[in-house]
Design a protein around this motif. Structure first.
Motif, PDB file in Angstrom:
ATOM      1  N   ALA A 513       0.771  -1.168  -0.002  1.00  0.00           N
ATOM      2  CA  ALA A 513       0.046   0.128   0.171  1.00  0.00           C
ATOM      3  C   ALA A 513       1.007   1.316  -0.080  1.00  0.00           C
ATOM      4  CB  ALA A 513      -0.781  -0.200   1.201  1.00  0.00           C
ATOM      5  N   VAL A 514       1.930   1.189   0.884  1.00  0.00           N
ATOM      6  CA  VAL A 514       2.692   2.643   0.975  1.00  0.00           C
ATOM      7  C   VAL A 514       3.528   2.601  -0.125  1.00  0.00           C
ATOM      8  CG1 VAL A 514       2.531   2.643   3.335  1.00  0.00           C
ATOM      9  CG2 VAL A 514       4.612   1.336   2.580  1.00  0.00           C
ATOM     10  N   ALA A 515       3.916   1.425  -1.005  1.00  0.00           N
ATOM     11  CA  ALA A 515       4.901   1.418  -2.156  1.00  0.00           C
ATOM     12  C   ALA A 515       3.968   2.035  -3.191  1.00  0.00           C
ATOM     13  CB  ALA A 515       5.424   0.348  -2.306  1.00  0.00           C
ATOM     14  N   ILE A 516       2.839   1.542  -3.338  1.00  0.00           N
ATOM     15  CA  ILE A 516       1.968   2.405  -4.274  1.00  0.00           C
ATOM     16  C   ILE A 516       1.520   3.751  -4.118  1.00  0.00           C
ATOM     17  CG2 ILE A 516      -0.276   2.186  -5.501  1.00  0.00           C
ATOM     18  CD1 ILE A 516      -0.196  -0.789  -4.859  1.00  0.00           C
ATOM     19  N   ASN A 517       1.289   3.953  -2.803  1.00  0.00           N
ATOM     20  CA  ASN A 517       1.040   5.456  -2.579  1.00  0.00           C
ATOM     21  C   ASN A 517       1.832   5.702  -1.132  1.00  0.00           C
ATOM     22  OD1 ASN A 517      -0.285   8.087  -1.779  1.00  0.00           O
ATOM     23  ND2 ASN A 517      -2.159   7.141  -1.461  1.00  0.00           N
ATOM     24  N   PRO A 518       2.966   6.628  -1.505  1.00  0.00           N
ATOM     25  CA  PRO A 518       3.839   7.104  -0.509  1.00  0.00           C
ATOM     26  C   PRO A 518       3.353   8.146   0.390  1.00  0.00           C
ATOM     27  CG  PRO A 518       4.847   6.986  -2.485  1.00  0.00           C
ATOM     28  CD  PRO A 518       3.496   6.799  -2.813  1.00  0.00           C
ATOM     29  N   THR A 522      -2.927   6.197   6.568  1.00  0.00           N
ATOM     30  CA  THR A 522      -3.426   5.218   7.363  1.00  0.00           C
ATOM     31  C   THR A 522      -2.661   3.747   7.127  1.00  0.00           C
ATOM     32  OG1 THR A 522      -5.445   6.006   6.950  1.00  0.00           O
ATOM     33  CG2 THR A 522      -5.539   3.921   7.460  1.00  0.00           C
ATOM     34  N   ALA A 523      -2.194   3.730   5.891  1.00  0.00           N
ATOM     35  CA  ALA A 523      -1.258   2.282   5.955  1.00  0.00           C
ATOM     36  C   ALA A 523      -0.074   2.504   6.673  1.00  0.00           C
ATOM     37  CB  ALA A 523      -0.941   2.220   4.378  1.00  0.00           C
ATOM     38  N   TYR A 524       0.651   3.655   6.891  1.00  0.00           N
ATOM     39  CA  TYR A 524       1.823   3.592   7.739  1.00  0.00           C
ATOM     40  C   TYR A 524       1.303   3.457   9.240  1.00  0.00           C
ATOM     41  CZ  TYR A 524       4.885   5.552   4.024  1.00  0.00           C
ATOM     42  OH  TYR A 524       5.631   5.579   3.039  1.00  0.00           O
ATOM     43  N   GLU A 525       0.330   4.053   9.502  1.00  0.00           N
ATOM     44  CA  GLU A 525      -0.304   3.820  10.607  1.00  0.00           C
ATOM     45  C   GLU A 525      -0.284   2.397  11.126  1.00  0.00           C
ATOM     46  OE1 GLU A 525      -3.840   5.441  13.792  1.00  0.00           O
ATOM     47  OE2 GLU A 525      -3.815   6.010  11.701  1.00  0.00           O
ATOM     48  N   ASN A 526      -1.206   1.702  10.076  1.00  0.00           N
ATOM     49  CA  ASN A 526      -1.312   0.294  10.437  1.00  0.00           C
ATOM     50  C   ASN A 526      -0.072  -0.521  10.649  1.00  0.00           C
ATOM     51  OD1 ASN A 526      -4.113   0.483  10.238  1.00  0.00           O
ATOM     52  ND2 ASN A 526      -4.275   0.145   8.163  1.00  0.00           N
ATOM     53  N   LEU A 527       0.911   0.053   9.610  1.00  0.00           N
ATOM     54  CA  LEU A 527       2.262  -0.831  10.017  1.00  0.00           C
ATOM     55  C   LEU A 527       2.936  -0.312  11.231  1.00  0.00           C
ATOM     56  CD1 LEU A 527       3.916   0.054   6.397  1.00  0.00           C
ATOM     57  CD2 LEU A 527       3.758  -2.212   7.447  1.00  0.00           C
ATOM     58  N   ALA A 528       2.662   0.814  11.595  1.00  0.00           N
ATOM     59  CA  ALA A 528       3.263   1.003  13.008  1.00  0.00           C
ATOM     60  C   ALA A 528       2.471   0.322  13.936  1.00  0.00           C
ATOM     61  CB  ALA A 528       2.970   2.522  13.341  1.00  0.00           C
ATOM     62  N   ALA A 547       3.545   8.904   8.992  1.00  0.00           N
ATOM     63  CA  ALA A 547       2.225   8.966   9.148  1.00  0.00           C
ATOM     64  C   ALA A 547       1.895  10.439   9.280  1.00  0.00           C
ATOM     65  CB  ALA A 547       1.337   7.987   9.982  1.00  0.00           C
ATOM     66  N   LEU A 548       2.656  10.827  10.472  1.00  0.00           N
ATOM     67  CA  LEU A 548       2.490  12.441  10.977  1.00  0.00           C
ATOM     68  C   LEU A 548       2.946  13.313   9.897  1.00  0.00           C
ATOM     69  CD1 LEU A 548       2.998  12.105  14.852  1.00  0.00           C
ATOM     70  CD2 LEU A 548       0.968  13.059  13.743  1.00  0.00           C
ATOM     71  N   ARG A 549       3.759  12.850   9.287  1.00  0.00           N
ATOM     72  CA  ARG A 549       4.237  13.823   8.112  1.00  0.00           C
ATOM     73  C   ARG A 549       3.289  13.999   7.198  1.00  0.00           C
ATOM     74  NH1 ARG A 549       9.614  11.877   9.209  1.00  0.00           N
ATOM     75  NH2 ARG A 549       9.364  10.197   7.884  1.00  0.00           N
ATOM     76  N   ILE A 550       2.587  13.103   6.951  1.00  0.00           N
ATOM     77  CA  ILE A 550       1.518  13.252   5.961  1.00  0.00           C
ATOM     78  C   ILE A 550       0.274  14.119   6.561  1.00  0.00           C
ATOM     79  CG2 ILE A 550       0.085  12.026   4.346  1.00  0.00           C
ATOM     80  CD1 ILE A 550       2.135   9.840   4.412  1.00  0.00           C
ATOM     81  N   ASN A 551      -0.167  13.530   7.797  1.00  0.00           N
ATOM     82  CA  ASN A 551      -1.347  14.141   8.622  1.00  0.00           C
ATOM     83  C   ASN A 551      -1.035  14.586   9.901  1.00  0.00           C
ATOM     84  OD1 ASN A 551      -3.913  14.540   9.313  1.00  0.00           O
ATOM     85  ND2 ASN A 551      -4.502  12.424   9.385  1.00  0.00           N
ATOM     86  N   THR A 552      -0.397  15.712   9.892  1.00  0.00           N
ATOM     87  CA  THR A 552       0.274  16.461  11.143  1.00  0.00           C
ATOM     88  C   THR A 552      -0.738  16.859  11.916  1.00  0.00           C
ATOM     89  OG1 THR A 552       0.180  18.592   9.791  1.00  0.00           O
ATOM     90  CG2 THR A 552       2.158  17.172   9.768  1.00  0.00           C
ATOM     91  N   ARG A 553      -2.132  17.018  11.642  1.00  0.00           N
ATOM     92  CA  ARG A 553      -3.160  17.516  12.487  1.00  0.00           C
ATOM     93  C   ARG A 553      -4.088  16.374  13.154  1.00  0.00           C
ATOM     94  NH1 ARG A 553      -4.394  22.851  11.801  1.00  0.00           N
ATOM     95  NH2 ARG A 553      -6.370  22.491  12.313  1.00  0.00           N
TER      96      ARG A 553
END
Length: 608
Positions: A513-518, A522-528, A547-553
């Protein structure tokens, strides 16, 4: 009665007529056909804040750039929150205002009081317009056309007075229409068309009234004065092309150009039929499975015949060519040649174009009657009867928008092989807890279109709710086979494998998922979360930070990162991220309690 008093009376009549048809929608709820523009849009709240204003101006909403509508909905959200009845009521009032503006501008353009009133009344109660009014998302169309009509109205004053102020007002209204929704960028061409009739700005001065000759010089002048409009149009067309670029959208069929062209011919004819005989209206019309030669030939013959006839009588009956080209020209970008979805057409596409057809019909019938000694009473009675019939049909159609079940059930019944209607109907039944019936309708959709991504995903989600994870996985795998580069599907499949304890498969799909869409937070969070559960805190922290770099808020992301940082004995960082979570969600007691614990532990450590 004086003309001014008649105008006031007609405006009041249009308001009452419109509200009689649409007042019922004030008790309607949202539906599940794309109302995510409003109901699940996380940025639409706090409409007056600078971040939301920036979001409105720079981002797309479900693939469409419409900043003015975005802010308008945000204000509605501030006023009404999730009570969706008032949203519908506002839409009905905007539609009534549009009808009034239409009447006033037609009277301003032509001086024909009763024909202008008739066109406005037909527009107000026509069943084809129900979709734009009764659908929450339809407010974007209503606002766009509101400014389009104001553009024409302002232009009529400019043409009469040659005032720079009215020219500026026209340009402003046109720009506002594009900011509401870039749906009718070709409006400047309509202004040139109106220069021919009824404004009569393009013919030779002193020419023969029976066959007025067009002046090339005046045509060039009319085009030249529209250049600022064309400049704005060019910029907005570029934005439209970007905003409707669905080349990477999952689950969207890409139809070949020749099929889209043939569908466009059919679309014109079907819209003409729907305007003349507005029955069997649906919220979604499936793209044709085939294009028989006789249908395409017949559609072309009808369109060419209307065009040639309008051109032949353009000097004797100029309203025909203006009305026909108003309809055909404004509809052209929405005819299906440029693909914006999987549907063959949509009723709200003709909210503005149909006005041209109504003008051609009303002025045409009046021209015929002028040549025949027919008593006026039957004509007036017939006009009133048509308005009442259309009002009743619109009232019926508006009632079908009460909720998703009634709307989608009706749509499925009046169309053939409507897999989208079955899919949305099943979704609505799932939300009501009727899973067994919903599964049956999902299966109907898949029987029509076995590779329909939405139905496969929704059926997987339904089986998951029903507790059968293996069936859910099987349907998601079918969807992934159809759409292998869909990051969302990989992420969802990973979540299901994680539920079954298959950590290796879950990791594989999350990483895909993160390889297709860096930028898939949500995928980074699930990995975490998965890495934290496995005990690899360093990787978990790295994924949370990504994930926070993408969704800081996101307060939830900050809080969950703080939990892992605490496990890794990084208390200072944990305190910082809990503090950030409280910045975005200051009333959360769980965050505040955890911060207290962290600060106590930090103080204990310092004392040691």
């Amino acid at each position: 009665m004086k003309t001014s008093a008649l105008k006031i009376f007609i405006c009041l009549f249009l308001i009452i007529l419109t509200l009689c048809v649409y007042w019922q929608i004030g008790a309607h709820d949202q539906i599940n056909a794309d109302d995510f523009y409003i109901t699940t849009n996380p940025y639409i709240h706090n409409a007056y804040s600078i971040p939301v204003f920036k979001e409105a101006m720079t981002n797309l909403v479900a693939g469409i750039w419409m900043p003015f509508t975005y802010l308008f909905i945000g204000i509605e959200m501030e006023l009404f929150d999730t009570n969706f009845g008032p949203y519908h009521t506002v839409a009905a009032f905007v539609h009534a205002v549009n009808a009034i503006i239409l009447f006033l501008l037609l009277f301003q353009l032509t001086g024909a009081l009763w024909k202008s009133a008739l066109v406005a009344a037909l527009f107000a109660v026509h069943p084809v317009n129900v979709e734009a009014v009764a659908w929450l998302v339809g407010i974007r169309v209503l606002l766009c056309v509101f400014f389009c009509l104001l553009t024409i109205y302002a232009y009529s004053f400019y043409a009469a007075r040659r005032s720079s102020g009215w020219y500026a007002a026209t340009l402003f209204c046109y720009t506002a229409s594009l900011f509401a929704l870039p749906m009718f960028p070709g409006l400047p061409f309509l202004l040139i068309l109106l220069d021919y009739w009824p404004l009569d700005r393009l013919r030779e001065t002193g020419g023969n009234d029976s066959r007025p000759r067009l002046s090339i010089k005046k045509i060039r002048s009319a085009i030249w004065e529209k250049f600022p409009f064309f400049g704005i149009m060019a910029v907005l067309v570029f934005i439209v092309l970007l905003s409707h670029d669905i080349s990477s959208s999952p689950g969207i069929e890409r139809y070949p150009f020749d099929e889209r062209l043939m569908n466009a011919f059919l679309t014109y004819v079907k819209f003409i039929r729907q305007i003349l005989l507005p029955v069997n209206l649906a919220v979604y019309y499936p793209f044709p499975e085939s294009f028989p030669a006789w249908k395409i030939s017949g559609a072309l013959l009808i369109l060419i015949s209307i065009t040639l006839f309008s051109l032949r009588v353009m000097y004797r009956a100029p309203f025909l060519i203006t009305g026909w080209l108003w309809f055909a020209g404004m509809l052209f970008p929405l005819s299906g040649i440029a693909q914006v979805g999987t549907q063959a057409r949509a009723d709200h596409y003709v909210y503005l174009p149909m006005i041209g057809l109504l003008i051609a019909i009303c002025w045409g019938i009046d021209a015929i009657l002028q040549k025949r000694p027919i008593p006026k009473l039957p004509i007036k009675t017939g006009a009133v009867l048509i308005i009442m019939i259309l009002a009743f049909l619109s009232w019926q159609q508006a009632g079908r928008w009460k909720n998703s079940v009634t709307l989608m059930f009706h749509s499925a019944n009046v169309t053939k092989n409507n897999y989208e209607a079955y899919n949305y109907l099943a979704q609505a039944l799932v939300s009501e807890g009727d899973w067994d019936t919903a599964i049956g309708y999902f299966e109907k959709a898949l029987a029509i279109k076995p590779d329909h991504i939405k139905s496969l995903i929704n059926l997987a989600n339904t089986w998951l709710k029903a507790g059968d994870i293996e069936k859910a996985i099987s349907f998601l795998k079918k969807a992934l086979k159809k759409q292998p580069n869909d990051a969302r599907l990989h992420n969802n499949l990973g979540a299901l494998y994680q539920k079954t304890g298959n950590t290796a498969a879950a990791l594989y799909h999350y990483r895909q998922a993160v390889a297709i869409n860096p930028n898939y937070d949500t995928a980074y969070e699930n990995l975490a979360v998965l890495e934290a559960n496995r005990g690899d805190l360093a990787r978990a922290i790295r994924y949370f930070k990504q994930a926070l770099r993408i969704n800081t808020r996101s307060p939830g992301l900050h809080f969950r990162l703080a939990l892992v940082l605490n496990q890794a004995d990084k208390i200072d960082e944990a305190v910082y991220h809990v503090g950030q979570a409280l910045v975005f969600d200051p009333g959360n007691t769980q965050y505040r309690q955890f911060l207290t614990i962290l600060e106590r532990d930090k103080a204990s450590e310092q004392n040691r």
